[in-house]
Enzyme design. Structure first.
Site, mmCIF file in Angstrom:
data_model
loop_
_atom_site.group_PDB
_atom_site.id
_atom_site.type_symbol
_atom_site.label_atom_id
_atom_site.label_comp_id
_atom_site.label_asym_id
_atom_site.label_seq_id
_atom_site.Cartn_x
_atom_site.Cartn_y
_atom_site.Cartn_z
ATOM 1 N N LYS A 109 -26.163 16.438 54.550
ATOM 2 C CA LYS A 109 -26.812 16.984 53.311
ATOM 3 C C LYS A 109 -27.168 15.949 52.562
ATOM 4 O O LYS A 109 -28.391 15.456 52.186
ATOM 5 C CB LYS A 109 -26.171 17.964 52.476
ATOM 6 N N GLN B 108 -19.776 24.268 49.121
ATOM 7 C CA GLN B 108 -19.725 24.340 50.529
ATOM 8 C C GLN B 108 -18.605 25.463 51.155
ATOM 9 O O GLN B 108 -17.590 25.537 50.352
ATOM 10 C CB GLN B 108 -19.212 23.024 51.093
ATOM 11 N N ASP C 242 -28.456 27.550 47.414
ATOM 12 C CA ASP C 242 -28.043 28.346 48.840
ATOM 13 C C ASP C 242 -28.717 29.890 49.036
ATOM 14 O O ASP C 242 -28.479 30.457 49.775
ATOM 15 C CB ASP C 242 -26.573 28.575 48.837
HETATM 16 N N1 GUN Z 1 -21.060 26.895 55.098
HETATM 17 C C1 GUN Z 1 -21.604 27.257 56.459
HETATM 18 N N2 GUN Z 1 -22.899 27.219 56.219
HETATM 19 C C2 GUN Z 1 -23.132 27.195 54.923
HETATM 20 C C3 GUN Z 1 -24.320 27.361 53.819
HETATM 21 O O1 GUN Z 1 -25.498 27.385 54.300
HETATM 22 N N3 GUN Z 1 -23.932 26.972 52.707
HETATM 23 C C4 GUN Z 1 -22.811 26.742 52.077
HETATM 24 N N4 GUN Z 1 -22.706 26.505 51.148
HETATM 25 N N5 GUN Z 1 -21.616 26.638 52.927
HETATM 26 C C5 GUN Z 1 -22.019 26.833 54.426
#
Ligand code: GUN
Length: 294
Positions: A53, A97, A120
């Site tokens: 990211k 996350q 998200d």
């Molecule tokens: N963990 C696995 N996939 C995701 C996601 O799309 N967003 C977040 N915040 N955590 C994750």
């Protein structure tokens, strides 16, 4: 027959070029888009995702900051951090996350993020807007799958889309997106999950099969209709002593057999994964844009 490989990595690279221009445009208007990621604990896969990211942000010119927190952090300290970030006008996107340590309530944390900064798309307000067909920040992985279909000229309109997996992150929102009366949707949708009896009787009738079950080989060749489009959202680590890291990534679909039956298929890695990151960057720009146009 051998399926067309839907190259998510190449599609993601195309979109990155557009996003770079969009970021430059925002900056010329005095808005420097910024994403803050909160990472709690030491989960190795989470660290890899967060690294990607950050790299994506740097590539297109989004400011990014990762706040690392100890796995033992108290829930109220994390909530306080989110309140501070919600208040900051220079922060446009906030992402916590997942998964979080068990002593922290994921629902409580996700609900504490300002819905306007919820890149998200997991806040109940954004989930509700999605259900209502209103415009909102869309969850990144389902949005990425829809974008792969769009950019590959595969229109779900009138097709039978079968989704395997009902997670909040992928399966459920994707099913909702596909059933809406909108472009690149308007499909007949079946959502299968761990309670589904006779899974194959549904997957066999899918024109488009989207698999987000979190288990390798959930879908094998005899479960797929010849010529179907198969989208593999799984990213599972399986032991591979010959690999330098000791593991390799594999999806939820038995790629080597299904590729001879399907009409088109996404690989793992290099399919949906790169699209998820790109949609996160897109959401961050969308949130930044909304912050200056309101
Ligand atoms: N963990 C696995 N996939 C995701 C996601 O799309 N967003 C977040 N915040 N955590 C994750």
């Amino acid at each position: 027959m051998s399926a067309i490989i839907l190259d998510g990595k190449a599609i993601a690279a195309d979109i990155m070029a557009d996003l770079k221009e969009e970021a430059a445009r925002l900056k010329s208007q005095g808005c420097y888009p910024q994403l803050v990621v909160i990472l709690v604990g030491e989960d190795p896969a989470s660290h890899v995702y967060v690294g990607r990211k950050e790299k994506g942000c740097a590539e297109i010119g989004i400011k990014s900051q990762t706040i690392m927190m100890d796995a033992g952090i108290r829930e109220e300290d994390l909530l306080k951090q989110l309140q501070d970030l919600n208040q900051r006008p220079d922060v446009h996107g906030i992402l916590v996350q997942l998964p979080l340590p068990r002593h922290i309530s994921t629902d409580k944390i996700l609900t504490a993020i300002d819905p306007k900064k919820d890149v998200d798309g997991f806040h109940p307000v954004n989930r509700g807007k999605l259900m209502a067909g209103e415009s909102c920040l869309l969850p990144c992985t389902p949005a990425g799958v829809q974008e792969i279909l769009k950019r590959s000229g595969i229109n779900p309109e009138g097709k039978h889309v079968v989704v395997v997996g009902r997670s909040m992150i992928v399966g459920m929102p994707f099913a909702v997106m596909m059933m809406q009366k909108k472009p690149w949707a308007n499909a007949t949708v079946t959502l299968c999950h761990t309670g589904t009896r006779d899974l194959v009787s549904y997957t066999k009738t899918a024109d488009i099969l989207v698999v987000a079950a979190g288990r390798p080989k959930t879908i094998t060749a005899e479960m797929v209709m010849p010529g179907a489009v198969v989208i593999d959202v799984g990213t599972n680590r399986v032991d591979a002593p010959e690999a330098t890291r000791g593991y390799r990534l594999t999806g939820d679909v038995d790629f080597e057999t299904v590729r001879h039956i399907a009409g088109a298929i996404t690989p793992v890695p290099g399919g949906v994964g790169p699209m998820t990151i790109v949609m996160l960057l897109k959401n961050t720009l969308q949130a930044a844009e909304a912050s200056i146009s309101q």
